[in-house]
Write an enzyme that holds these catalytic residues in place. Structure first.
Site, PDB file in Angstrom:
ATOM      1  N   TYR A  56       0.854  -1.175   0.000  1.00 23.03           N
ATOM      2  CA  TYR A  56       0.000   0.000   0.000  1.00 23.03           C
ATOM      3  C   TYR A  56       0.893   1.228   0.000  1.00 23.03           C
ATOM      4  O   TYR A  56       1.923   1.247  -0.665  1.00 23.03           O
ATOM      5  CB  TYR A  56      -0.974  -0.060   1.195  1.00 23.03           C
ATOM      6  CG  TYR A  56      -2.204   0.783   0.978  1.00 23.03           C
ATOM      7  CD1 TYR A  56      -3.010   0.620  -0.146  1.00 23.03           C
ATOM      8  CD2 TYR A  56      -2.552   1.761   1.897  1.00 23.03           C
ATOM      9  CE1 TYR A  56      -4.123   1.397  -0.358  1.00 23.03           C
ATOM     10  CE2 TYR A  56      -3.673   2.557   1.705  1.00 23.03           C
ATOM     11  CZ  TYR A  56      -4.456   2.375   0.569  1.00 23.03           C
ATOM     12  OH  TYR A  56      -5.549   3.161   0.368  1.00 23.03           O
ATOM     13  N   LYS A 111     -20.238 -20.481 -11.126  1.00 22.84           N
ATOM     14  CA  LYS A 111     -19.525 -20.263 -12.385  1.00 22.84           C
ATOM     15  C   LYS A 111     -18.098 -19.776 -12.114  1.00 22.84           C
ATOM     16  O   LYS A 111     -17.136 -20.208 -12.757  1.00 22.84           O
ATOM     17  CB  LYS A 111     -20.279 -19.226 -13.218  1.00 22.84           C
ATOM     18  CG  LYS A 111     -19.878 -19.206 -14.679  1.00 22.84           C
ATOM     19  CD  LYS A 111     -20.524 -20.355 -15.419  1.00 22.84           C
ATOM     20  CE  LYS A 111     -20.290 -20.271 -16.909  1.00 22.84           C
ATOM     21  NZ  LYS A 111     -21.079 -21.261 -17.634  1.00 22.84           N
TER      22      LYS A 111
END
Length: 407
Positions: A56, A111
């Protein structure tokens, strides 16, 4: 980031009163789905302040600046080139129909884990609370910078055709409606092998497709591209032909490239003497119509859970029988296609998925069967570990050959 295939609460968790939720007590599917079927997992450690400063701020700012100066670097320094959005509006979910976005989410999660399990591709389910074509297109276009591809799922026809077309025109990443093209790829692969088994070529076959929706139209188009002798498509009102005046624009286009024989009338009439039946519509085909097909015919009855022709009936007359079910031989399952297709497209950073890439996928899938070809084995199992790598390599090569690869 990886879409880890975990179930964080698969242990029959208790509710706030300390009791087991009612559904979990009698149906293991609810226990498996509790808490969802996916979780987010980091691919880099954040163990101390040094890791934090790289993952970060301030380290991340250097990467952001580089991408701002050279936008193509987003593929190298973010997840974009390895993740697919699985997008639905919940209007045509499996055999359930229009059940809405929330109810569709378990299917979209499923999926996504199939993408990961069978193709090594990360995927994010996105169930949209809108059904207007313009709204869906604009929403996906605005989300697209985060993804390397878009898999459209369970969107009802005829809207699905326009949504896919418009997204393909506006985006420079692969957009693939699996209900259309995945079904077509696997059907063609199985048909190629069925023809090979019986000493015929695709050009020797006349096919009849029951169902002029997304899958039926895509199968017809792919069979024509692959060189089928002839193919006719039937909807609820009979065979789609140029002389019908009740056709939608999509079906009028379909009539232009199918039914060279000029058939008209019922599905049953068209099946007389046909070499191939492909069912993607539901309903029941009378046994007499199956019996009227040519000797050595193929019956691919793919409606779930009830095939248009039960395999026990089809096997009386057909040389090869396939269904969409896992409890019968020769399952026509989209999972044989879409993970490898996207893996290949993402590998070469393809700008789109072409018809040539889909045809290459079908050829590669058929080739996996090899010398083991038999009447009950014209298509490999989804759990055959050779499938996804073979499809991936063929799709990547086709993308390069067709000039849509960017690496």
């Amino acid at each position: 980031m990886a879409a880890e295939i975990v179930n964080p609460r698969s242990d029959n968790s208790t509710d706030q009163d300390g009791g087991v939720e009612p559904h979990d007590s009698f149906d293991p599917a609810f226990a498996l789905h509790r808490g969802g079927k996916m979780a987010v997992q980091a691919t880099v450690p954040v163990r101390d302040k040094d890791d934090l400063s790289l993952a970060y701020t301030p380290g991340v700012a250097r990467v952001c600046t580089a991408i701002a100066e050279q936008p193509e670097l987003v593929h190298d320094y973010t997840w974009k080139s390895s993740v697919v959005a699985v997008v639905t509006d919940g209007t045509a979910v499996l055999g359930l129909g229009d059940i809405g976005p929330e109810a569709s989410l378990p299917v979209m999660e499923g999926k996504a884990i199939l993408f990961k399990q069978f193709g090594g591709v990360d995927a994010v389910p996105l169930a949209l609370d809108c059904t207007d074509v313009d709204e869906i297109v604009e929403t996906v276009v605005r989300l697209a910078p985060s993804f390397g591809g878009v898999n459209l799922e369970d969107i009802s026809a005829p809207r699905c055709f326009e949504i896919e077309r418009r997204l393909q025109e506006r985006l420079d990443i692969p957009v693939f409606h699996d209900d259309q093209h995945g079904t077509a790829v696997v059907s063609l692969a199985a048909l190629r092998n069925a023809a090979r088994l019986t000493g015929r070529g695709l050009g020797d076959l006349r096919a009849v497709i029951s169902g002029a929706g997304a899958a039926g139209i895509a199968i017809a188009r792919m069979l024509v591209e692959a060189g089928i002798g002839d193919v006719a498509v039937a909807d609820r009102k009979g065979v789609v032909s140029r002389d019908r005046e009740d056709l939608t624009p999509v079906k009028r286009e379909l009539a232009q490239f199918t039914n060279k024989a000029g058939l008209s009338g019922s599905l049953e009439h068209a099946l007389a003497g046909a070499d191939v039946f492909i069912g993607v519509s539901g309903g029941t085909v009378p046994e007499a119509a199956v019996a009227s097909m040519a000797e050595g015919a193929f019956v691919f009855a793919m409606a779930n859970p009830n095939p248009e022709v039960h395999p026990d009936v089809a096997s009386k007359y057909a040389a090869v029988v396939a269904t969409g079910r896992s409890d019968f031989p020769n399952q026509i399952n989209n999972v044989l296609a879409f993970p490898g297709i996207f893996a290949g497209a993402l590998q070469v950073r393809a700008s789109r998925i072409t018809q040539g890439m889909k045809l290459a996928a079908a050829e590669a899938l058929a080739a996996v069967v090899g010398d083991d070809l038999a009447a009950d084995y014209v298509i490999p199992s989804p759990f055959d570990e050779r499938v996804a790598p073979a499809v991936k390599a063929a799709v990547a090569a086709a993308a390069r050959a067709e000039g849509v690869a960017r690496r």
